[in-house]
Design a protein around this motif. Sequence first.
Motif, PDB file in Angstrom:
ATOM      1  N   ARG A   1     -11.424  -8.948  -7.891  1.00 37.06           N
ATOM      2  CA  ARG A   1     -10.110  -8.298  -8.024  1.00 37.06           C
ATOM      3  C   ARG A   1     -10.145  -7.013  -8.839  1.00 37.06           C
ATOM      4  O   ARG A   1      -9.500  -6.039  -8.477  1.00 37.06           O
ATOM      5  CB  ARG A   1      -9.101  -9.269  -8.642  1.00 37.06           C
TER       6      ARG A   1
ATOM      7  N   PHE B   1       0.841  -1.203   0.000  1.00 36.35           N
ATOM      8  CA  PHE B   1       0.000   0.000   0.000  1.00 36.35           C
ATOM      9  C   PHE B   1       0.869   1.244   0.000  1.00 36.35           C
ATOM     10  O   PHE B   1       0.619   2.192  -0.752  1.00 36.35           O
ATOM     11  CB  PHE B   1      -0.940   0.020   1.220  1.00 36.35           C
TER      12      PHE B   1
ATOM     13  N   PHE C   1      -5.006   5.993  -4.354  1.00 35.69           N
ATOM     14  CA  PHE C   1      -3.667   6.459  -4.721  1.00 35.69           C
ATOM     15  C   PHE C   1      -3.740   7.702  -5.604  1.00 35.69           C
ATOM     16  O   PHE C   1      -2.892   8.594  -5.505  1.00 35.69           O
ATOM     17  CB  PHE C   1      -2.878   5.368  -5.446  1.00 35.69           C
TER      18      PHE C   1
ATOM     19  N   LEU D   1      -0.531  -5.732  -4.324  1.00 34.93           N
ATOM     20  CA  LEU D   1      -1.691  -5.863  -3.450  1.00 34.93           C
ATOM     21  C   LEU D   1      -2.612  -6.979  -3.902  1.00 34.93           C
ATOM     22  O   LEU D   1      -3.067  -7.790  -3.094  1.00 34.93           O
ATOM     23  CB  LEU D   1      -2.465  -4.544  -3.385  1.00 34.93           C
ATOM     24  N   MET D   2      -2.894  -7.034  -5.190  1.00 32.85           N
ATOM     25  CA  MET D   2      -3.827  -8.029  -5.685  1.00 32.85           C
ATOM     26  C   MET D   2      -3.262  -9.437  -5.567  1.00 32.85           C
ATOM     27  O   MET D   2      -4.017 -10.400  -5.466  1.00 32.85           O
ATOM     28  CB  MET D   2      -4.250  -7.712  -7.120  1.00 32.85           C
TER      29      MET D   2
ATOM     30  N   ARG E   1      -9.140  -3.612  -7.020  1.00 32.09           N
ATOM     31  CA  ARG E   1      -7.956  -2.930  -7.557  1.00 32.09           C
ATOM     32  C   ARG E   1      -8.288  -1.491  -7.931  1.00 32.09           C
ATOM     33  O   ARG E   1      -7.552  -0.561  -7.605  1.00 32.09           O
ATOM     34  CB  ARG E   1      -7.429  -3.689  -8.770  1.00 32.09           C
TER      35      ARG E   1
ATOM     36  N   HIS F   1       2.150   2.070  -3.195  1.00 32.04           N
ATOM     37  CA  HIS F   1       1.058   2.287  -4.161  1.00 32.04           C
ATOM     38  C   HIS F   1       1.161   1.259  -5.279  1.00 32.04           C
ATOM     39  O   HIS F   1       0.960   1.564  -6.457  1.00 32.04           O
ATOM     40  CB  HIS F   1       1.090   3.706  -4.724  1.00 32.04           C
ATOM     41  N   ASP F   2       1.416   0.020  -4.909  1.00 32.10           N
ATOM     42  CA  ASP F   2       1.664  -1.067  -5.853  1.00 32.10           C
ATOM     43  C   ASP F   2       0.439  -1.981  -5.949  1.00 32.10           C
ATOM     44  O   ASP F   2       0.327  -2.983  -5.244  1.00 32.10           O
ATOM     45  CB  ASP F   2       2.892  -1.859  -5.389  1.00 32.10           C
ATOM     46  N   ALA F   3      -0.485  -1.609  -6.832  1.00 29.23           N
ATOM     47  CA  ALA F   3      -1.734  -2.363  -6.974  1.00 29.23           C
ATOM     48  C   ALA F   3      -1.473  -3.803  -7.415  1.00 29.23           C
ATOM     49  O   ALA F   3      -2.183  -4.717  -6.980  1.00 29.23           O
ATOM     50  CB  ALA F   3      -2.670  -1.659  -7.957  1.00 29.23           C
ATOM     51  N   ASN F   4      -0.479  -4.033  -8.256  1.00 22.62           N
ATOM     52  CA  ASN F   4      -0.173  -5.403  -8.689  1.00 22.62           C
ATOM     53  C   ASN F   4       0.200  -6.269  -7.498  1.00 22.62           C
ATOM     54  O   ASN F   4      -0.299  -7.392  -7.360  1.00 22.62           O
ATOM     55  CB  ASN F   4       0.970  -5.419  -9.714  1.00 22.62           C
TER      56      ASN F   4
ATOM     57  N   PHE G   1      -8.553   0.646  -4.822  1.00 20.36           N
ATOM     58  CA  PHE G   1      -7.239   0.967  -4.271  1.00 20.36           C
ATOM     59  C   PHE G   1      -6.554   2.040  -5.120  1.00 20.36           C
ATOM     60  O   PHE G   1      -5.985   3.001  -4.601  1.00 20.36           O
ATOM     61  CB  PHE G   1      -6.355  -0.274  -4.201  1.00 20.36           C
ATOM     62  N   GLU G   2      -6.609   1.879  -6.439  1.00 19.84           N
ATOM     63  CA  GLU G   2      -5.968   2.850  -7.338  1.00 19.84           C
ATOM     64  C   GLU G   2      -6.617   4.229  -7.220  1.00 19.84           C
ATOM     65  O   GLU G   2      -5.931   5.248  -7.346  1.00 19.84           O
ATOM     66  CB  GLU G   2      -5.995   2.339  -8.774  1.00 19.84           C
TER      67      GLU G   2
END
Length: 135
Positions: free
Chosen positions: A58, A24, A69, A32-33, A62, A27-30, A65-66
């Motif tokens: 997902r 988090f 960010f 996180l998922m 995602r 800021h790494d959504a990949n 979350f994005e």
Amino acid sequence: MTTATPLAASPVTADTLAAFSDAFNRHDANALMGFMTEDCVFDAAAGPEVYGTRFVGRAAVRAAFEAVFKSFPDAHWGHGRHYVAGERGVSEWVFTGTHTEGWRMQAEGCDLFEFRDGLIAVKRAFRKERPKLPA
């Protein structure tokens, strides 16, 4: 002839939740998922329903979350403390961030988790409601 039994997924630990928190803060959504099940659920802290706003799957999680960010380019979840008890867990944190509209937020919060097969199936976010601070 014996049949091979697939290895059970590794249980989620406090270190897993710390790594999730680190993703988090990057800021790494990949990343996180990668911690979450395909049918994951995220209940955001704010929203019109008793549970806030719910995102399911997902792609939807995602995107949620994005959106955080994007709205808070400097979003940070600090002072993390993480606990796991069986198939449930808690992360405590202090959220800080400056919104793109120019105001700042600083508030304590926590996430309540449910795990399945070594992944996060449900993430419920809770955060103190505070006035917007000047940036």
